[in-house]
Scaffold this active site. Structure first.
Site, short mmCIF file in Angstrom:
data_model
loop_
_atom_site.label_atom_id
_atom_site.label_comp_id
_atom_site.label_asym_id
_atom_site.label_seq_id
_atom_site.Cartn_x
_atom_site.Cartn_y
_atom_site.Cartn_z
N LEU A 53 33.20 46.55 10.79
CA LEU A 53 32.27 45.43 10.87
C LEU A 53 31.37 45.39 9.63
O LEU A 53 31.10 44.33 9.08
CB LEU A 53 31.43 45.51 12.14
CG LEU A 53 30.33 44.46 12.34
CD1 LEU A 53 30.91 43.04 12.29
CD2 LEU A 53 29.61 44.69 13.66
N TYR A 60 39.27 43.48 12.30
CA TYR A 60 38.30 44.53 11.95
C TYR A 60 37.90 45.29 13.21
O TYR A 60 38.13 44.83 14.33
CB TYR A 60 37.05 43.92 11.26
CG TYR A 60 36.11 43.21 12.20
CD1 TYR A 60 35.07 43.89 12.83
CD2 TYR A 60 36.24 41.85 12.45
CE1 TYR A 60 34.20 43.24 13.68
CE2 TYR A 60 35.37 41.19 13.30
CZ TYR A 60 34.35 41.89 13.92
OH TYR A 60 33.49 41.25 14.77
N CYS A 61 37.33 46.48 13.00
CA CYS A 61 36.84 47.29 14.12
C CYS A 61 35.54 47.96 13.68
O CYS A 61 34.68 47.30 13.09
CB CYS A 61 37.90 48.30 14.55
SG CYS A 61 38.39 49.48 13.27
N ARG A 62 35.39 49.24 13.93
CA ARG A 62 34.19 49.96 13.50
C ARG A 62 34.41 50.63 12.15
O ARG A 62 33.56 50.57 11.28
CB ARG A 62 33.78 51.01 14.54
CG ARG A 62 32.50 51.76 14.19
CD ARG A 62 32.05 52.73 15.27
NE ARG A 62 33.09 53.60 15.76
CZ ARG A 62 33.44 54.76 15.21
NH1 ARG A 62 32.84 55.20 14.14
NH2 ARG A 62 34.39 55.49 15.75
N GLY A 116 38.79 46.31 7.67
CA GLY A 116 38.08 47.57 7.81
C GLY A 116 37.12 47.52 8.98
O GLY A 116 37.48 47.07 10.06
#
Length: 117
Positions: free
Chosen positions: A110, A82-84, A108
């Protein structure tokens, strides 16, 4: 002629939108994988990670992921990235799959990660 151009643009946007939806993993599957002990990787920068992250997530920024694959031992392990927003994690998913990791899901951003972990 102009209507073909507009139609082409609309189809292009739809393709991109559908592709983005398809690349993000199902929330129930993400939750199940985590429950089963999947490796969770936060591919944001170290400063983003320090501001807050999913509990137990390992921080390997996507830009250095290829050089740090040795941190992921088993290529058969389930991996959640996941990232932002989901864009960098999609890039990470592609990097991992191209490197032979067979079970990788893009959760997707956070905010898409399961709550109450």
């Amino acid at each position: 002629m102009k209507s073909f151009l507009v139609l082409g643009i609309v189809i292009g946007f739809l393709f991109i939108f559908v592709k983005k939806i398809q690349s993000k993993g199902d929330k129930d599957m993400v939750k199940q994988w985590i429950k089963e002990g999947a490796i969770v990787i936060d591919v944001r920068t170290k400063s983003e990670y320090a501001e807050g992250h999913f509990s137990g997530a390992k921080n390997i920024p996507v830009d250095v992921l290829p050089a740090n694959l040795n941190q992921l031992k088993d290529k058969q392990s389930k991996i959640v990235v996941y990232c932002r927003s989901g864009a960098r994690s999609e890039r990470a998913r592609q990097i991992l799959q191209a490197s032979g990791y067979s079970s990788v899901i893009n959760a997707g951003g956070l905010s898409d990660m399961p709550q109450g972990n």
